[in-house]
Design an enzyme around this catalytic site. Sequence first.
Site, PDB file in Angstrom:
ATOM      1  N   GLU A 157      -0.922   0.060  -8.912  1.00 24.91           N
ATOM      2  CA  GLU A 157      -1.759  -0.724  -9.819  1.00 24.91           C
ATOM      3  C   GLU A 157      -2.448  -1.879  -9.099  1.00 24.91           C
ATOM      4  O   GLU A 157      -3.344  -2.521  -9.660  1.00 24.91           O
ATOM      5  CB  GLU A 157      -0.927  -1.268 -10.982  1.00 24.91           C
ATOM      6  CG  GLU A 157       0.183  -2.231 -10.611  1.00 24.91           C
ATOM      7  CD  GLU A 157       1.487  -1.533 -10.230  1.00 24.91           C
ATOM      8  OE1 GLU A 157       2.542  -2.190 -10.331  1.00 24.91           O
ATOM      9  OE2 GLU A 157       1.458  -0.350  -9.822  1.00 24.91           O
TER      10      GLU A 157
ATOM     11  N   CYS B 178       4.481   1.161   6.972  1.00 16.71           N
ATOM     12  CA  CYS B 178       5.871   1.490   7.277  1.00 16.71           C
ATOM     13  C   CYS B 178       6.044   1.952   8.712  1.00 16.71           C
ATOM     14  O   CYS B 178       7.177   2.126   9.161  1.00 16.71           O
ATOM     15  CB  CYS B 178       6.390   2.544   6.303  1.00 16.71           C
ATOM     16  SG  CYS B 178       5.571   4.145   6.451  1.00 16.71           S
TER      17      CYS B 178
END
Length: 491
Positions: free
Chosen positions: A183, A288
């Site tokens: 979002e 990551c």
Amino acid sequence: MSLDTTPPWDDVQNYVDGEWRRPSNDGQDVVDPATGETLARVGFSSGDDVDAAVDAGREAFESWQSTPVEERIQPLFALKELLEAHQDELAEVLVREHGKTFPEAKGELRRGIENVEVACGVPSMMQAGHLPNAAPGIDETAVRKPLGVFAAITPFNFPGMIPLWFLPYAVATGNAFVLKPSEQDPVVAQRLFELIDEAGFPDGVVQLVHGSVDTVNALLDHDGIEGASFVGSTPVAEHVYERAAASGKRVQAQGGAKNHIVVTETADLDFAAKKTVSSACACGGERCLANDVVVVEEGVYEEFVDRVLEEARAQTVGYGLDDDTDIGALITPDHEARVRDLIATGVDEGADLLLDGRDVEVEGYEGGNFLGPTVFGDVDPEMTIAREEIFGPVMGLMAVEDVDEAIEVLNRSDFGNAASLFTASGADAKKVRHEADVGNLGVNAGTAAPMAFFHFGGRKDSFFGDLHAQGEDMIHFYTDKTVYIERWPDA
């Protein structure tokens, strides 16, 4: 078709059964991290919205699973062409709502397109094997079959690439698919689905639903969802894995990371320093695969630190659409504050702050979420900044006696996502390859990012599940094998 890259944009909408629909519940603003400007507003999908998406997918699956595989991949060929034609426009949208640089955004989209290319090879990848005369008079054949509707919940840091880790493989294998993007930067997903709509998939095969925690849980609990994919932080990955598995779903959940670079005395130190800074600071450190703990053999430690500092000081922090920018803005003020707190923790715990990026200022963008490269020396493996994922342009360096000690430091981590080694020694490379407990390992490569035809690895607290994203693992995840045992006796 031309994508709208000039904000503010219209409200972000769901895409269900081939139609654009506004989510039922109010949501939040989408904000440019570099300027503080409101770009759009995204609503949050209700349980009814999720039901509508899943129901449309289940209905479409009935015919899509029986569509010849050569026909199923034709929209993917069209999508690949559309993505390439609109790559610059998508990258500009991505920069505005995420904050990374334009070259980084284009590179991200290129990696997504590679997954579409690989998924176009599904007619070969779905073949499962045949053995005539497996037993007297018996032939056996294994076939792969799609299962139904799958969901993916994707993160903010690669909003253009990570949805394409999943969607192409799911639909090429004959399944229907529901995407729930972050979002925080959902506009790129909407732009992707505008191209998906143009590519010619049958109504209901692909769906897009926006939302937050309640929307995610509605997907994880839904009886009509066969499996779920997730990329994000480790606590949320654990939640996704446990909740979806509890209702009998297939799950692949990629979690957080704390990655290491090992630099040996034989390494090309200039090259290693350049790649180390890039690994830790590119994309603002919000990835990551960022290697932000640097473990250096003590014989070259001081020299390597000097070269890292020189490279880090040369980085330009700024707006992602400016040509000279190396490091863009962080995603939100709250995230910037978290990274600043971790820097302060590093100082409090005794690490030597060699370069402090907290005072960086970007002229003309005073309201942006900016941090400069930050470098710690003399980091201890037990310090917070050596154990916890920072997700910012921060790196910590430590000296070790030899490669054995470096591997010990690396393997002590709770995470097992990635590591990189810089060396000219084949023996050291072989040792690290055999002993490092990570899923992605780079040798003389600063960021161990697998190509789309290989799976994206991860171990320990970095991954929950059995089958990873990308490549052949996705074919196994999205299909189940049936074995036919056939005998045809003579009349």
